[in-house]
Design a protein around this motif. Structure first.
Motif, PDB file in Angstrom:
ATOM      1  N   VAL A   7     -57.438  18.199 -11.592  1.00 30.09           N
ATOM      2  CA  VAL A   7     -57.165  16.891 -11.950  1.00 30.09           C
ATOM      3  C   VAL A   7     -55.774  16.593 -11.868  1.00 30.09           C
ATOM      4  N   MET A   8     -55.725  15.194 -11.281  1.00 31.76           N
ATOM      5  CA  MET A   8     -54.282  14.709 -11.199  1.00 31.76           C
ATOM      6  C   MET A   8     -53.821  13.985 -12.390  1.00 31.76           C
ATOM      7  N   LEU A   9     -52.749  14.251 -12.597  1.00 30.33           N
ATOM      8  CA  LEU A   9     -52.112  13.534 -13.872  1.00 30.33           C
ATOM      9  C   LEU A   9     -51.435  12.439 -13.553  1.00 30.33           C
ATOM     10  N   CYS A  10     -51.078  11.467 -14.542  1.00 34.09           N
ATOM     11  CA  CYS A  10     -50.256  10.254 -14.515  1.00 34.09           C
ATOM     12  C   CYS A  10     -49.407  10.190 -15.474  1.00 34.09           C
ATOM     13  N   PRO A  11     -48.114  10.976 -15.463  1.00 33.73           N
ATOM     14  CA  PRO A  11     -47.268  10.725 -16.358  1.00 33.73           C
ATOM     15  C   PRO A  11     -46.117   9.612 -16.195  1.00 33.73           C
ATOM     16  N   ASN A  12     -45.638   9.305 -17.530  1.00 36.55           N
ATOM     17  CA  ASN A  12     -44.703   8.251 -17.421  1.00 36.55           C
ATOM     18  C   ASN A  12     -43.416   8.767 -16.964  1.00 36.55           C
ATOM     19  N   HIS A  13     -42.101   8.244 -17.357  1.00 34.46           N
ATOM     20  CA  HIS A  13     -40.885   8.681 -16.748  1.00 34.46           C
ATOM     21  C   HIS A  13     -40.321   9.858 -17.381  1.00 34.46           C
ATOM     22  N   LYS A  14     -40.522   9.740 -18.799  1.00 33.36           N
ATOM     23  CA  LYS A  14     -40.120  10.849 -19.744  1.00 33.36           C
ATOM     24  C   LYS A  14     -40.816  11.964 -19.723  1.00 33.36           C
ATOM     25  N   GLN A  15     -42.151  11.843 -19.300  1.00 37.55           N
ATOM     26  CA  GLN A  15     -43.066  13.039 -19.120  1.00 37.55           C
ATOM     27  C   GLN A  15     -42.690  13.734 -17.828  1.00 37.55           C
ATOM     28  N   LYS A  16     -42.541  12.697 -16.899  1.00 41.82           N
ATOM     29  CA  LYS A  16     -42.093  13.380 -15.575  1.00 41.82           C
ATOM     30  C   LYS A  16     -40.943  14.454 -15.651  1.00 41.82           C
ATOM     31  N   ASN A 159     -59.491  28.503 -19.716  1.00 40.61           N
ATOM     32  CA  ASN A 159     -58.755  29.717 -19.083  1.00 40.61           C
ATOM     33  C   ASN A 159     -57.650  29.399 -18.009  1.00 40.61           C
ATOM     34  N   ASN A 160     -56.485  30.114 -18.308  1.00 34.92           N
ATOM     35  CA  ASN A 160     -55.517  29.757 -17.331  1.00 34.92           C
ATOM     36  C   ASN A 160     -54.989  28.412 -17.010  1.00 34.92           C
ATOM     37  N   PRO A 161     -54.564  27.616 -17.651  1.00 36.27           N
ATOM     38  CA  PRO A 161     -54.280  26.221 -17.315  1.00 36.27           C
ATOM     39  C   PRO A 161     -52.859  26.112 -16.550  1.00 36.27           C
ATOM     40  N   ARG A 162     -52.909  25.627 -15.325  1.00 36.26           N
ATOM     41  CA  ARG A 162     -51.726  25.821 -14.618  1.00 36.26           C
ATOM     42  C   ARG A 162     -51.336  24.199 -14.167  1.00 36.26           C
ATOM     43  N   ILE A 163     -50.173  23.802 -14.192  1.00 34.03           N
ATOM     44  CA  ILE A 163     -49.645  22.423 -13.922  1.00 34.03           C
ATOM     45  C   ILE A 163     -48.568  22.630 -12.891  1.00 34.03           C
ATOM     46  N   LYS A 164     -48.888  22.065 -11.520  1.00 33.84           N
ATOM     47  CA  LYS A 164     -48.517  21.912 -10.341  1.00 33.84           C
ATOM     48  C   LYS A 164     -47.887  20.778  -9.571  1.00 33.84           C
ATOM     49  N   TYR A 165     -46.771  20.593  -9.141  1.00 32.61           N
ATOM     50  CA  TYR A 165     -46.070  19.611  -8.421  1.00 32.61           C
ATOM     51  C   TYR A 165     -46.391  19.734  -6.634  1.00 32.61           C
ATOM     52  N   ASP A 166     -47.147  18.979  -6.016  1.00 34.48           N
ATOM     53  CA  ASP A 166     -47.181  19.127  -4.681  1.00 34.48           C
ATOM     54  C   ASP A 166     -46.328  18.166  -3.738  1.00 34.48           C
ATOM     55  N   GLY A 167     -45.416  17.582  -4.459  1.00 31.95           N
ATOM     56  CA  GLY A 167     -44.437  16.695  -3.593  1.00 31.95           C
ATOM     57  C   GLY A 167     -44.316  15.436  -3.903  1.00 31.95           C
ATOM     58  N   LEU A 258     -44.419  11.746   3.692  1.00 30.11           N
ATOM     59  CA  LEU A 258     -45.136  12.599   2.702  1.00 30.11           C
ATOM     60  C   LEU A 258     -46.294  11.933   2.278  1.00 30.11           C
ATOM     61  N   LYS A 259     -46.227  10.777   2.108  1.00 29.85           N
ATOM     62  CA  LYS A 259     -47.581  10.105   1.381  1.00 29.85           C
ATOM     63  C   LYS A 259     -48.515   9.915   2.423  1.00 29.85           C
ATOM     64  N   LEU A 260     -48.144   9.565   3.854  1.00 29.08           N
ATOM     65  CA  LEU A 260     -49.095   9.814   4.916  1.00 29.08           C
ATOM     66  C   LEU A 260     -49.795  11.073   5.146  1.00 29.08           C
ATOM     67  N   ASN A 261     -48.859  11.983   5.130  1.00 31.44           N
ATOM     68  CA  ASN A 261     -49.519  13.508   5.147  1.00 31.44           C
ATOM     69  C   ASN A 261     -50.682  13.715   4.065  1.00 31.44           C
ATOM     70  N   HIS A 262     -50.134  13.258   2.950  1.00 35.03           N
ATOM     71  CA  HIS A 262     -51.131  13.406   1.692  1.00 35.03           C
ATOM     72  C   HIS A 262     -52.570  12.685   1.869  1.00 35.03           C
ATOM     73  N   ARG A 263     -52.212  11.406   2.460  1.00 32.14           N
ATOM     74  CA  ARG A 263     -53.401  10.609   2.571  1.00 32.14           C
ATOM     75  C   ARG A 263     -54.436  11.121   3.507  1.00 32.14           C
ATOM     76  N   LEU A 264     -53.835  11.689   4.811  1.00 30.59           N
ATOM     77  CA  LEU A 264     -54.684  12.335   5.815  1.00 30.59           C
ATOM     78  C   LEU A 264     -55.389  13.708   5.230  1.00 30.59           C
ATOM     79  N   MET A 265     -54.661  14.453   4.478  1.00 28.29           N
ATOM     80  CA  MET A 265     -55.252  15.881   4.066  1.00 28.29           C
ATOM     81  C   MET A 265     -56.187  15.327   3.092  1.00 28.29           C
TER      82      MET A 265
END
Length: 392
Positions: A7-16, A159-167, A258-265
């Motif tokens: 699932v994608m997260l929607c953090p605010n600036h402090k959370q980022k 089980n095994n929660p992981r948080i990752k940033y894709d750019g 980067l945004k365009l590559n993500h949109r195509l993907m």
């Protein structure tokens, strides 16, 4: 049965800011553990277990120069050290290459969350340790909004929660145990032939077109090429001697790319998920696909880009795990099985069949699209495989 949800997260600036701090701390702990193992190996010492390394790391936190580690959740560094030890063990078992240090520039920021302390609601997820103050208005910092509501069940073990940033965005992946519901399928099996002209041709006369030939994707690919040329020109314009300098305009353009590559993907991934889910919903008794030599196909300079865009490996991966969820057997045909060269009527083989021959013509009078015939032959292969299994 273990099921993983992303699932994608929607953090605010402090959370980022906090997310990046956690990810950088996990990278620091991983590199520290790996360097300790390498130093110990040079001194001909025994392998240091992750438990001993965690004790050393706890003592490291007491030093003044590493006092900043106390503001980060203990579970983040604990799991990072464990990951480094597991990578070291895998190397000596011959399962992987020698582990490398994680780079700030090239490694995707990611970290672990404790599976017991993580909490979910229909709209938010709670990350441990973002806010140390127990006041209600401060505790809100711990709760990050989810992009999809009601996506993750709130009444199960995680089980095994992981948080990752894709750019571009932060994502949460978490596994959960679900009950199996064994419902045998009474429908016929299907053979699936993958190709470049069309993504998939099924033996039950369902065809799935190539998404990369649509006007929408072609338009985005054209924008991508223009952006790449624009960035290249800007780099050449700002070149001083042998060095290239990155300006703010170049950074803006690279973010657009980067945004365009993500949109195509995302478009391609979404289409693959829709295609595989539709196949599974038909509830066939089995699915037979080819074991394609994708790495060999990628060596053909005329086809490599088209093969890459189709995502044959991802298609097979999705078919396998979705079939497992629905108790459908997946049969992988042998790589050298001549699915396109065999006649589905008389069984004779046409050895001189070329890639440009899109219509199969046999001496017995059979005239058929070569891809559909390959799908029929794969279905027969699956039926023969199941028959042999039942006889054994």
């Amino acid at each position: 049965m273990m099921k993983t949800i992303k699932v994608m997260l929607c953090p605010n600036h402090k959370q980022k800011t906090k997310l990046f701090q956690y990810a950088n701390t996990a990278r620091f702990a991983y590199n520290w553990a790996l360097s300790r193992e390498k130093e110990n190996d040079k001194d001909s010492g025994k392998f240091i277990s992750d438990g001993e390394l965690r004790k050393e790391f706890t003592q490291l936190k007491k030093m003044d120069q590493y006092e900043w580690l106390n503001s980060i959740s203990n579970n983040v560094t604990k799991q990072a050290i464990k990951d480094a030890c597991n990578a070291y063990k895998r190397f000596f078992k011959g399962l992987s290459g020698f582990p490398k240090f994680k780079s700030r520039k090239h490694t995707a920021p990611s970290f672990y969350q404790d599976c017991v302390k993580i909490q979910f609601t229909d709209t938010h997820v709670k990350i441990e340790g973002f806010a140390t103050c127990k006041k209600k208005n401060k505790q809100k910092l711990n709760w990050i909004r989810l992009a999809e509501h009601n996506r993750i069940p709130t009444d199960c073990n995680y089980n095994n929660p992981r948080i990752k940033y894709d750019g571009l965005n932060w994502y949460l992946t978490v596994g959960m145990e679900q009950e199996e519901s064994a419902v045998p399928s009474l429908n016929e099996g299907i053979g699936i032939d993958l190709g470049i002209k069309d993504l998939a041709i099924c033996s039950d006369e369902h065809n799935y077109l190539n998404i990369n030939k649509t006007q929408k994707v072609k338009k985005l690919e054209k924008q991508k090429r223009r952006l790449q040329r624009s960035i290249s020109r800007k780099y050449e314009k700002n070149k001083k001697g042998e060095c290239y300098y990155k300006t703010k305009n170049i950074i803006k353009r690279e973010n657009e790319l980067l945004k365009l590559n993500h949109r195509l993907m995302d478009i391609r991934q979404n289409y693959l998920h829709q295609t595989t889910s539709e196949m599974i919903k038909r509830k066939p008794s089995f699915i037979c696909i080819e074991d394609l030599n994708v790495s060999g196909m990628m060596k053909n300079k005329h086809l490599s880009k088209a093969v890459q865009q189709q995502g044959f490996y991802e298609f097979r991966r999705q078919i396998e795990y979705k079939s497992k969820w629905n108790h459908i057997q997946v049969i992988i045909a042998d790589r050298f099985f001549p699915s396109s060269k065999l006649c589905s009527c008389c069984g004779s083989m046409k050895k001189n069949l070329k890639l440009s021959d899109r219509i199969y013509k046999c001496e017995c009078g059979n005239v058929m699209d070569r891809d559909y015939q390959a799908a029929l032959n794969l279905k027969k292969y699956g039926e023969m495989f199941l028959k042999q299994q039942s006889e054994v």
